[in-house]
Design a protein around this motif. Structure first.
Motif, PDB file in Angstrom:
ATOM      1  N   PRO A 148       0.799  -1.230   0.000  1.00  0.00           N
ATOM      2  CA  PRO A 148       0.000   0.000   0.000  1.00  0.00           C
ATOM      3  C   PRO A 148       0.825   1.270   0.000  1.00  0.00           C
ATOM      4  O   PRO A 148       0.309   2.334  -0.323  1.00  0.00           O
ATOM      5  N   THR A 149       2.096   1.170   0.363  1.00  0.00           N
ATOM      6  CA  THR A 149       2.942   2.362   0.426  1.00  0.00           C
ATOM      7  C   THR A 149       3.833   2.514  -0.801  1.00  0.00           C
ATOM      8  O   THR A 149       3.914   3.588  -1.391  1.00  0.00           O
ATOM      9  N   VAL A 150       4.495   1.421  -1.209  1.00  0.00           N
ATOM     10  CA  VAL A 150       5.482   1.519  -2.284  1.00  0.00           C
ATOM     11  C   VAL A 150       4.976   0.972  -3.611  1.00  0.00           C
ATOM     12  O   VAL A 150       5.667   1.049  -4.614  1.00  0.00           O
ATOM     13  N   GLY A 151       3.776   0.397  -3.639  1.00  0.00           N
ATOM     14  CA  GLY A 151       3.236  -0.121  -4.890  1.00  0.00           C
ATOM     15  C   GLY A 151       3.627  -1.562  -5.143  1.00  0.00           C
ATOM     16  O   GLY A 151       3.843  -2.346  -4.209  1.00  0.00           O
ATOM     17  N   PRO A 152       3.738  -1.966  -6.418  1.00  0.00           N
ATOM     18  CA  PRO A 152       4.040  -3.362  -6.728  1.00  0.00           C
ATOM     19  C   PRO A 152       5.440  -3.764  -6.249  1.00  0.00           C
ATOM     20  O   PRO A 152       6.399  -3.007  -6.390  1.00  0.00           O
ATOM     21  N   VAL A 153       5.527  -4.965  -5.685  1.00  0.00           N
ATOM     22  CA  VAL A 153       6.791  -5.503  -5.167  1.00  0.00           C
ATOM     23  C   VAL A 153       7.006  -6.895  -5.740  1.00  0.00           C
ATOM     24  O   VAL A 153       6.078  -7.716  -5.741  1.00  0.00           O
ATOM     25  N   ILE A 154       8.205  -7.164  -6.219  1.00  0.00           N
ATOM     26  CA  ILE A 154       8.572  -8.492  -6.721  1.00  0.00           C
ATOM     27  C   ILE A 154       9.616  -9.090  -5.787  1.00  0.00           C
ATOM     28  O   ILE A 154      10.622  -8.443  -5.472  1.00  0.00           O
ATOM     29  N   ILE A 155       9.371 -10.327  -5.333  1.00  0.00           N
ATOM     30  CA  ILE A 155      10.273 -11.011  -4.415  1.00  0.00           C
ATOM     31  C   ILE A 155      10.992 -12.147  -5.142  1.00  0.00           C
ATOM     32  O   ILE A 155      10.352 -12.960  -5.814  1.00  0.00           O
ATOM     33  N   PHE A 156      12.312 -12.202  -4.951  1.00  0.00           N
ATOM     34  CA  PHE A 156      13.160 -13.210  -5.586  1.00  0.00           C
ATOM     35  C   PHE A 156      13.701 -14.181  -4.544  1.00  0.00           C
ATOM     36  O   PHE A 156      13.731 -13.873  -3.339  1.00  0.00           O
ATOM     37  N   PRO A 157      14.157 -15.371  -4.974  1.00  0.00           N
ATOM     38  CA  PRO A 157      14.773 -16.308  -4.021  1.00  0.00           C
ATOM     39  C   PRO A 157      15.993 -15.688  -3.351  1.00  0.00           C
ATOM     40  O   PRO A 157      16.652 -14.802  -3.910  1.00  0.00           O
ATOM     41  N   SER A 158      16.304 -16.180  -2.163  1.00  0.00           N
ATOM     42  CA  SER A 158      17.442 -15.618  -1.416  1.00  0.00           C
ATOM     43  C   SER A 158      18.760 -15.828  -2.144  1.00  0.00           C
ATOM     44  O   SER A 158      19.702 -15.049  -1.965  1.00  0.00           O
ATOM     45  N   ASP A 159      18.856 -16.871  -2.967  1.00  0.00           N
ATOM     46  CA  ASP A 159      20.095 -17.150  -3.679  1.00  0.00           C
ATOM     47  C   ASP A 159      20.045 -16.691  -5.137  1.00  0.00           C
ATOM     48  O   ASP A 159      20.846 -17.136  -5.957  1.00  0.00           O
ATOM     49  N   TYR A 160      19.134 -15.793  -5.437  1.00  0.00           N
ATOM     50  CA  TYR A 160      19.010 -15.309  -6.813  1.00  0.00           C
ATOM     51  C   TYR A 160      20.279 -14.571  -7.209  1.00  0.00           C
ATOM     52  O   TYR A 160      20.762 -13.679  -6.495  1.00  0.00           O
ATOM     53  N   THR A 190       7.854   0.042 -12.961  1.00  0.00           N
ATOM     54  CA  THR A 190       9.086  -0.075 -12.174  1.00  0.00           C
ATOM     55  C   THR A 190       8.766  -0.571 -10.773  1.00  0.00           C
ATOM     56  O   THR A 190       8.750   0.199  -9.821  1.00  0.00           O
ATOM     57  N   PRO A 191       8.508  -1.861 -10.622  1.00  0.00           N
ATOM     58  CA  PRO A 191       8.195  -2.383  -9.288  1.00  0.00           C
ATOM     59  C   PRO A 191       9.408  -2.366  -8.373  1.00  0.00           C
ATOM     60  O   PRO A 191      10.556  -2.407  -8.815  1.00  0.00           O
ATOM     61  N   THR A 192       9.142  -2.287  -7.091  1.00  0.00           N
ATOM     62  CA  THR A 192      10.188  -2.463  -6.085  1.00  0.00           C
ATOM     63  C   THR A 192      10.598  -3.931  -6.066  1.00  0.00           C
ATOM     64  O   THR A 192       9.780  -4.816  -6.317  1.00  0.00           O
ATOM     65  N   THR A 193      11.872  -4.217  -5.801  1.00  0.00           N
ATOM     66  CA  THR A 193      12.369  -5.590  -5.816  1.00  0.00           C
ATOM     67  C   THR A 193      13.103  -5.915  -4.516  1.00  0.00           C
ATOM     68  O   THR A 193      13.660  -5.036  -3.860  1.00  0.00           O
ATOM     69  N   ALA A 194      13.076  -7.188  -4.144  1.00  0.00           N
ATOM     70  CA  ALA A 194      13.768  -7.652  -2.933  1.00  0.00           C
ATOM     71  C   ALA A 194      14.002  -9.150  -3.034  1.00  0.00           C
ATOM     72  O   ALA A 194      13.324  -9.852  -3.794  1.00  0.00           O
ATOM     73  N   ARG A 195      14.973  -9.625  -2.257  1.00  0.00           N
ATOM     74  CA  ARG A 195      15.200 -11.062  -2.121  1.00  0.00           C
ATOM     75  C   ARG A 195      14.543 -11.550  -0.838  1.00  0.00           C
ATOM     76  O   ARG A 195      14.495 -10.836   0.159  1.00  0.00           O
ATOM     77  N   SER A 196      14.035 -12.762  -0.858  1.00  0.00           N
ATOM     78  CA  SER A 196      13.487 -13.367   0.351  1.00  0.00           C
ATOM     79  C   SER A 196      14.592 -13.485   1.388  1.00  0.00           C
ATOM     80  O   SER A 196      15.693 -13.950   1.084  1.00  0.00           O
ATOM     81  N   PRO A 197      14.344 -13.084   2.635  1.00  0.00           N
ATOM     82  CA  PRO A 197      15.369 -13.220   3.678  1.00  0.00           C
ATOM     83  C   PRO A 197      15.709 -14.668   4.014  1.00  0.00           C
ATOM     84  O   PRO A 197      16.769 -14.943   4.564  1.00  0.00           O
TER      85      PRO A 197
END
Length: 579
Positions: free
Chosen positions: A290-302, A328-335
């Motif tokens: 709700p704050t940053v918009g679309p988010v894509i999550i990748f594997p921790s070892d990506y 331009t979605p926000t991106t992150a790796r799974s912890p």
């Protein structure tokens, strides 16, 4: 609709001609968002965010206020509107118009000097709306009549301009002049005019065009217009609008088709593109924060560059359109998760809940939830089976109950209704993503609430028909819990179809006619003939339709046994698309 397992969603990355830049979400922010939602409730998606097309705005009323009588102009031009009559703000769901006295007075002379114009807004028409009415009318009045104006209405759907009254108006009609804008669901309406050409759009799709207009917006009233209204006609005997509106815009230019489509369908188009980016780049999940918009999550070892994702080459949306730009979605790796680790948990859960020997028959839906960085197993299996799993994968696996809700149809009811009912969709089909999504929601409402069928009525929009002995509240349908669109998003709003009970049929009675029809026609078949038969309930006419190639000598007894309840139609000829 259920999400795919994350392992199934991973795709091999290919080479692409472009690499859109992406914002990156830190692990700390991800943890903050996750903890906040775990403690404060589920993910909430804001109202549809329209495309950022601001060039040429004359005024923009988002109509998302929560109090007061001012429709604030967010264009920066200071043209605030005044809400008259009963004021009923619905926040992100817009301003509610009661059909008797609610309207917005727009500042005078709103079209002065305009040779071109665009009027653009979201609208939800109440199924009880009468006619005639205006969505908006910009112009002047003389006595009880309009006296030079521009307006649009949904029943029948068209726009008009006039220098005097209705006797001199120039209409912009669809080819089907009786076409109605569907009620009970959100629609996006756009009218553009430049020079002699006026175009009317529904959800970004052109519905009507007139190329020989002789009246420009700025010519009306010589630039002086003192009856500029939203939700009110310029004719005293017309009805006030009943329904809701949001994000009402006026531009001093005619938006080109690409911008009209972008404004109308930006939310759904963006999610299709974000999903394509996630799949092409081997992501685990995608969601809306709700704050940053679309988010894509990748594997921790990506090992790829999550700040520089590849756009899938040659990708087009469901209507064959290639993006002119990518979101331009926000991106992150799974912890904590690799694909392999998720698969290990999935295998363990499936082995316990749905063993291959078939010794149990529990429901199971298992998926990776990127928002909370956890694997979720929805099942009706008892705690004796699920508790050991939750203990073994503490902090990684969450087990949620999937018990049958009280409002949900029993399996035999669902199966019977699906076999007897017709698809819930307009006969002409859908050609835009917004309408398509809302018809999917109508079907989901019908299925979950044990309806006989749902269909499109050309005058009032979606209609859901229930059995005559239905005991639920047809005026307060239960929304199917956990339902998401094809991109895994919870709907911001649901359609409000017209509802009714069949005057003469229970589900069991329809099933009885189906059985009798099959027995009658199959019994007449022999070694040289093999008649086809298809039976379905036609909610619009409250009849059971038997489609068959059997002769009347075979089918006439059905008409005698079930007078005014059965209709015999020729069997449809299969086509290649029928598979």
């Amino acid at each position: 609709m259920r999400r795919k397992n994350p392992a199934d969603a991973v795709r091999q990355a290919g080479s692409g001609p472009t690499r859109p830049a992406r914002r990156r979400l830190s692990a700390g922010l991800l943890a903050f968002v996750s903890l906040a939602l775990v403690g404060g409730g589920s993910l909430m998606v804001a109202g549809p965010a329209q495309a950022d097309v601001t060039d040429g705005l004359v005024l923009r009323y988002k109509l998302d206020e929560t109090s007061g009588t001012v429709a604030h102009d967010s264009s920066g031009n200071g043209r605030d509107g005044t809400v008259n009559g009963t004021v009923d703000w619905k926040g992100a769901s817009g301003l509610s118009f009661n059909g008797s006295n609610t309207y917005v007075k727009v500042p005078d002379n709103i079209m002065a000097g305009l040779n071109s114009i665009t009027v653009d807004f979201d609208v939800w028409i109440d199924p009880a709306m009468g006619k005639p009415y205006f969505f908006y009318g910009f112009g002047n009045t003389s006595g009880s009549n309009g006296n030079g104006y521009l307006f649009a209405t949904g029943n029948a759907f068209h726009a008009s301009v006039s220098m005097t009254d209705y006797t001199a108006k120039q209409d912009i009609w669809p080819s089907n002049t009786s076409y109605q804008l569907a009620r009970g669901m959100w629609k996006h309406v756009t009218y553009t005019q430049t020079g002699t050409t006026g175009i009317l759009y529904e959800n970004g799709v052109e519905k009507a065009r007139k190329s020989n207009l002789t009246i420009t917006p700025g010519a009306i009233g010589g630039g002086t217009t003192t009856a500029d209204y939203i939700g009110r006609s310029l004719y005293a005997n017309d009805q006030y609008f009943k329904g809701r509106m949001r994000d009402f815009r006026v531009y001093d230019r005619a938006l080109p088709a690409a911008e009209v489509r972008a404004v109308a369908n930006e939310t759904e188009e963006e999610w299709a593109q974000v999903q394509a980016l996630a799949s092409h780049n081997q992501a685990l999940d995608v969601f809306q924060d709700p704050t940053v918009g679309p988010v894509i999550i990748f594997p921790s070892d990506y090992t790829g560059d999550i700040d520089n994702l590849e756009a899938p080459p040659n990708w087009t949306d469901g209507y064959g359109n290639a993006p002119t730009s990518w979101p331009t979605p926000t991106t992150a790796r799974s912890p904590q998760f690799t694909v392999g680790q998720i698969s290990t948990i999935q295998d363990a859960v499936m082995t316990a809940v749905q063993p291959e020997d078939g010794s149990t028959n529990y429901r199971l839906n298992i998926y990776y939830d990127g928002m909370h960085d956890q694997v979720v197993a929805q099942t009706d299996a008892p705690s004796s089976i699920t508790d050991p799993l939750a203990t073994q994968y503490a902090g990684q696996l969450v087990v949620k109950s999937d018990a049958v809700a009280s409002g949900k149809c029993a399996p035999h009811q669902t199966a019977m209704a699906e076999s007897l009912g017709e698809n819930a969709a307009p006969a002409s089909g859908t050609n835009d993503v917004t309408t398509q999504l809302q018809w999917q929601q109508v079907q989901a409402l019908a299925d979950y609430n044990c309806a006989l069928t749902a269909f499109d009525d050309p005058n009032i929009g979606p209609v859901v028909i229930f059995p005559s002995d239905y005991t639920g509240d047809i005026n307060d349908l239960t929304k199917p819990p956990g339902w998401t669109d094809q991109y895994g998003q919870v709907p911001v709003s649901w359609p409000s179809p017209t509802t009714a009970k069949s005057p003469q049929f229970t589900l069991a009675q329809i099933k009885g006619i189906q059985t009798a029809a099959v027995d009658q026609i199959a019994g007449a078949s022999n070694d040289t003939t093999n008649y086809s038969v298809d039976v379905h309930y036609d909610g619009a006419n409250d009849r059971v339709v038997v489609q068959t190639d059997a002769p009347s000598s075979v089918t006439d007894p059905l008409l005698t046994t079930y007078p005014n309840r059965v209709v015999i139609k020729p069997a449809s000829t299969p086509t290649a698309s029928d598979g």
